[in-house]
Write a protein that holds these residues in place. Structure first.
Motif, PDB file in Angstrom:
ATOM      1  N   VAL A 118       0.776  -1.322   0.285  1.00  0.00           N
ATOM      2  CA  VAL A 118      -0.141   0.110  -0.035  1.00  0.00           C
ATOM      3  C   VAL A 118       0.964   1.447   0.036  1.00  0.00           C
ATOM      4  O   VAL A 118       0.537   2.213  -0.725  1.00  0.00           O
ATOM      5  N   GLU A 119       1.781   1.299   0.701  1.00  0.00           N
ATOM      6  CA  GLU A 119       2.883   2.435   0.880  1.00  0.00           C
ATOM      7  C   GLU A 119       3.679   2.621  -0.379  1.00  0.00           C
ATOM      8  O   GLU A 119       3.672   3.917  -0.705  1.00  0.00           O
ATOM      9  N   GLU A 120       4.065   1.558  -1.291  1.00  0.00           N
ATOM     10  CA  GLU A 120       4.581   1.687  -2.408  1.00  0.00           C
ATOM     11  C   GLU A 120       3.530   2.299  -3.430  1.00  0.00           C
ATOM     12  O   GLU A 120       4.142   3.115  -4.119  1.00  0.00           O
ATOM     13  N   ARG A 121       2.502   1.702  -3.432  1.00  0.00           N
ATOM     14  CA  ARG A 121       1.518   2.060  -4.501  1.00  0.00           C
ATOM     15  C   ARG A 121       1.138   3.690  -4.176  1.00  0.00           C
ATOM     16  O   ARG A 121       0.814   4.304  -5.081  1.00  0.00           O
ATOM     17  N   ALA A 144       3.524  10.410  -7.190  1.00  0.00           N
ATOM     18  CA  ALA A 144       4.490  10.707  -8.123  1.00  0.00           C
ATOM     19  C   ALA A 144       3.628  11.083  -9.546  1.00  0.00           C
ATOM     20  O   ALA A 144       4.191  11.993 -10.158  1.00  0.00           O
ATOM     21  N   GLU A 145       2.665  10.436  -9.614  1.00  0.00           N
ATOM     22  CA  GLU A 145       2.009  10.625 -11.111  1.00  0.00           C
ATOM     23  C   GLU A 145       1.046  11.602 -10.695  1.00  0.00           C
ATOM     24  O   GLU A 145       0.874  12.475 -11.852  1.00  0.00           O
ATOM     25  N   ASP A 146       0.385  11.765  -9.950  1.00  0.00           N
ATOM     26  CA  ASP A 146      -0.777  13.004  -9.722  1.00  0.00           C
ATOM     27  C   ASP A 146      -0.860  13.411  -8.322  1.00  0.00           C
ATOM     28  O   ASP A 146      -1.511  12.938  -7.577  1.00  0.00           O
ATOM     29  N   ASP A 177      -8.312  11.381  -5.893  1.00  0.00           N
ATOM     30  CA  ASP A 177      -8.355  10.000  -5.687  1.00  0.00           C
ATOM     31  C   ASP A 177      -7.370   9.709  -4.576  1.00  0.00           C
ATOM     32  O   ASP A 177      -7.332   8.865  -3.647  1.00  0.00           O
ATOM     33  N   LEU A 178      -6.192  10.130  -4.886  1.00  0.00           N
ATOM     34  CA  LEU A 178      -4.858   9.988  -3.823  1.00  0.00           C
ATOM     35  C   LEU A 178      -5.284  10.558  -2.405  1.00  0.00           C
ATOM     36  O   LEU A 178      -4.922   9.686  -1.597  1.00  0.00           O
ATOM     37  N   ALA A 179      -5.938  11.622  -2.483  1.00  0.00           N
ATOM     38  CA  ALA A 179      -6.319  12.160  -1.071  1.00  0.00           C
ATOM     39  C   ALA A 179      -7.336  11.361  -0.190  1.00  0.00           C
ATOM     40  O   ALA A 179      -7.223  11.030   0.973  1.00  0.00           O
TER      41      ALA A 179
END
Length: 137
Positions: free
Chosen positions: A63-66, A72-74, A79-81
Motif C-alpha cells: 500500500v505504501e509503495e503504491r 508521483a503520477e498525480d 483519488d490520492l487524497a
C-alpha cells in the motif's frame, strides 16, 4: 472518481459476503482495506485482490509503495487524497480484537481463540475480512 468506484465495488463484495454488519467497525475496516486494494492494484481481477490480501503478502508495504507511485503520477489528485485518508484511518485506528497471531500450544493455528484479545491497527482486522469477502464471491 476511481476511488469512489473502488469503494463501491468493495462495498458490493462485503455486502454480498455478509461477514460484518454494515456500519460496524469491522465493516468499515474491511471496506477501506478492500477499496485500497482495488484502487491501488489497477487490476479489475478478484484473483489479484486475493493474492494481495492474503496473509503475510506484505500488504501494508505494498500500500505504501503504491501510494507513493500514485503521488508521483498525480500529487494533487482527489483519488490520492481519499486513498491516503483511508490508509491513515486503517493505520491510526486501533481496535481491541481477537489476537490473530496467537498460536495455541505453539503449533499451527487451526482456530482463533476469540478470548485472546489484543490491540491492533484496524487494517489487521479489515484485511482478513476483505480477503474472505473476495474469496466468497
Amino acid at each position: 472518481m476511481a476511488w469512489l468506484c473502488a469503494e463501491y465495488l468493495a462495498d458490493q463484495y462485503l455486502t454480498a459476503a455478509g461477514l460484518a454488519e454494515p456500519g460496524s467497525l469491522e465493516h468499515r475496516a474491511s471496506l477501506r482495506a478492500l477499496a485500497l486494494t482495488v484502487h491501488l492494484s489497477g487490476e479489475p481481477a478478484a484473483d489479484e485482490w486475493l493474492r494481495l490480501t492474503s496473509y503475510e503478502a506484505g500488504w501494508p508495504g505494498w500500500v505504501e509503495e503504491r501510494l507513493a507511485a500514485e503521488e508521483a503520477e498525480d500529487p494533487g489528485g482527489a483519488d490520492l487524497a481519499l486513498a491516503r485518508g483511508a490508509w491513515r484511518a486503517l493505520r491510526e485506528t486501533w481496535v481491541h480484537a481477537a489476537d490473530l497471531d496467537a498460536v495455541p500450544g505453539g503449533g499451527p493455528v487451526l482456530l482463533v481463540d476469540e478470548t485472546a484479545r489484543t490491540w491492533l491497527p484496524a487494517w489487521r482486522l479489515g484485511l482478513p475480512l476483505a480477503h474472505l469477502a473476495v474469496w466468497l464471491a
